[in-house]
Design a protein around this motif. Sequence first.
Motif, PDB file in Angstrom:
ATOM      1  N   ARG A   1     -12.414  15.928 -10.722  1.00 49.87           N
ATOM      2  CA  ARG A   1     -13.388  16.933 -11.657  1.00 49.87           C
ATOM      3  C   ARG A   1     -12.772  18.268 -11.466  1.00 49.87           C
ATOM      4  O   ARG A   1     -12.373  18.737 -10.278  1.00 49.87           O
TER       5      ARG A   1
ATOM      6  N   ASN B   1     -16.851  25.132 -13.408  1.00 48.36           N
ATOM      7  CA  ASN B   1     -18.082  24.470 -14.402  1.00 48.36           C
ATOM      8  C   ASN B   1     -17.451  24.906 -15.634  1.00 48.36           C
ATOM      9  O   ASN B   1     -18.430  24.553 -16.798  1.00 48.36           O
TER      10      ASN B   1
ATOM     11  N   LEU C   1      -9.869  16.989 -16.953  1.00 49.19           N
ATOM     12  CA  LEU C   1     -10.067  16.100 -15.865  1.00 49.19           C
ATOM     13  C   LEU C   1      -8.474  16.081 -15.410  1.00 49.19           C
ATOM     14  O   LEU C   1      -7.731  16.494 -16.159  1.00 49.19           O
TER      15      LEU C   1
ATOM     16  N   GLY D   1     -15.071   9.098  -7.730  1.00 48.93           N
ATOM     17  CA  GLY D   1     -13.988   9.047  -8.723  1.00 48.93           C
ATOM     18  C   GLY D   1     -12.818   8.480  -8.043  1.00 48.93           C
ATOM     19  O   GLY D   1     -11.870   8.608  -8.582  1.00 48.93           O
TER      20      GLY D   1
ATOM     21  N   SER E   1     -12.977  12.257 -21.670  1.00 46.73           N
ATOM     22  CA  SER E   1     -14.376  12.374 -20.936  1.00 46.73           C
ATOM     23  C   SER E   1     -14.317  11.461 -19.634  1.00 46.73           C
ATOM     24  O   SER E   1     -13.380  10.682 -19.595  1.00 46.73           O
ATOM     25  N   LEU E   2     -14.913  11.667 -18.664  1.00 47.90           N
ATOM     26  CA  LEU E   2     -15.052  11.177 -17.594  1.00 47.90           C
ATOM     27  C   LEU E   2     -15.373   9.615 -17.525  1.00 47.90           C
ATOM     28  O   LEU E   2     -14.720   8.780 -16.840  1.00 47.90           O
TER      29      LEU E   2
END
Length: 689
Positions: free
Chosen positions: A431, A435, A441, A409, A352-353
Amino acid sequence: MEAFFASPEYAAAFKDLAKYVKQILPLLERSAYTFVYNGKLTLAGQWSSNVADLIVKVGATNQLKLDIVSLMNGKEAVKPGLGHYLQGVQHIGVTVQDMEKSLEFYTEVLGGKIVVVENNLMGDAMQNTLFQKEELDALAQGVDLKSFGILSLRDAKEALDIKFISFGNTCIELIYFRDAATQNPHNSSVARIPSHIGHVNAMHLSFHVKDDVDLNVFANMLEDECQIRGMKNVVCNRVIRVKSEEERRKVALKYNSSKFWQEPDSLNADRQPEEDFGELEGWALFYCKGPNGEQLEFNQATRTVKQHFANAQKEYNMANNTHFAVLNSQYSQQIEISERVYATFSSAVNASLSTVWNVLLDNIENPGSYNPEAHNYKIIERYDNGLLREIKVLNITVEEKITWNEKTGKIRHTLVNNPLFIGQGVNAVVRPASNNPHEPLVISYTWDWEPYNEEGSKVAQKIQENIAEAVKQIVLNLKTVAEQQENRLQTEVCNDQIAANASKSTSEKFPGATTDLVKRLFSRGEAFDSEGFITFFTDTPVYQFGNFDVCFDKAAIKKSADAFFSGISAVYHDIKMIWEVGDVVFVEMDVTYWRKDGSVITLPCFDIFRVEGDKFSELRIFMDVNPVFNPTIAVPYSASVFTVSENKRLIPPNTMRKHFAEHPEARQRVKTGFAPKWSIANPPKWSIS
């Protein structure tokens, strides 16, 4: 000709010639040529080729000036202006409403470097320097000074704060007027004027006068030049107070400019010591109006303040990969840049981010865990969203300013005060452009250093081949750690009931007196209390630890335990589940060991206890303990009792930490010196909670 050289007139004219002329030689002139280029006579065309060559060789450059040419040609020269006295635009001044916000914008947003900060400027000289023309206009019209917007620096009711900010090739001066009684007001004491192009705004243009020009004399030259050209509004303010234009014109030369140093003819002479000028020592200026009423300044930056500008310009060049030369009266040659040190690498990451971003931040604090070339690193200074770090990389010790922006980021590592290189490294999490939630990532790292001297170029050639591999390893190590952490954190995808059960105390799921007995035994082991450890066994026990020899009495158990404790720094039992079936207890857990060298290893373990009364008659420990004493044996991260389907990880319940924090006997033992080693050893030095 002989009569001329023998005349009294010649003797009078050349009586001091020996002071200035070293030698006179005859020049044989046999022929003359005319050389024309682009329709104009060249130097050779005006004096012949031989004479022109001689002029260049002996350095008689005054013969190249227009007034000398016009004199020799018998023509009156057109005034050339004053451009040859200038070095260019030095700074642009902006009167600001909020100094704090302005400083943040110009330094943090736009990246300028602070040169000089000076506060509490006030008094008669400062009032005259800045506002004399406006005061005279107000007096001539019989108008109150306040209606002209003229401030009260003279009587110290208001004060001026200034900050110079370098952008390499020029500077911005932030000008802030405030109530003198309030040091840090939020808003300026002066009114705001409209800022669109339909109005004249409160800015000024400053020109840098060469160091070897007398600024007082230049002020008179400027006024005279503009008067000849009909520019009557170009009037220079004087440093002392005057009551009329006529009085202003009669002021002595020494009052034409304000000089921040001791000079016999200056206004500051005998008034304050040299050191009292602070960072502005060496600054000189005068204000005047331009032909359209625009505010102009002419200044010189010498001595201390000149060095401040040079230092800030160098810092700006280093931070932004620019190569602006310091303004100087002398010629400055740019160093040729070569051998750029550049590498970039990126890799997709299944995490995850938030997880990736936290790992990137950890790389700032612990670069040695990710960069194989990083050594001897330490944090020098911390501030909001940034820090200053020293690190030895590729056998070069550097300082770098590290800033991060979670929204973009990106984490930037900018070299600071480096004698060889300018440049930066950029670590980023990218990113996906689409979408698609399933698109991973990307972690990227770009290393971009550029030498700015010959020594830097030589070093660049040596380290270039190692850069690409180092950058690749940084990214791959970041990827590995991020994915490992993600596996530990992905409990939400597991069954809610499993997660709920895993977070509960094992004693709540499988209540029984023997469960408490097991935890009390483990507490002795984690405190390295071999004497207390053996009190939990019967007189004829069976104790089997992996493939070691089986112990059949308490003395043998104690000897085995002491030998094991001497080889490690700490141990922790991370219990997943305890079952009681009759007089048998089963324990499923991970056991974490801290080696003497500070490294850590976690191994899966399964214990079987048999109970007689309130003692253990048998304990068999099923685990391969060899990796504890042989670090070359690799143990995968997934080798854990908390690993479940799809390579997810359950959250450990921290049973033993709760035991030490909550159990009455355990709390008392901690007070009497039997604390678990993991709470006092470094590492891990966990808190008991």
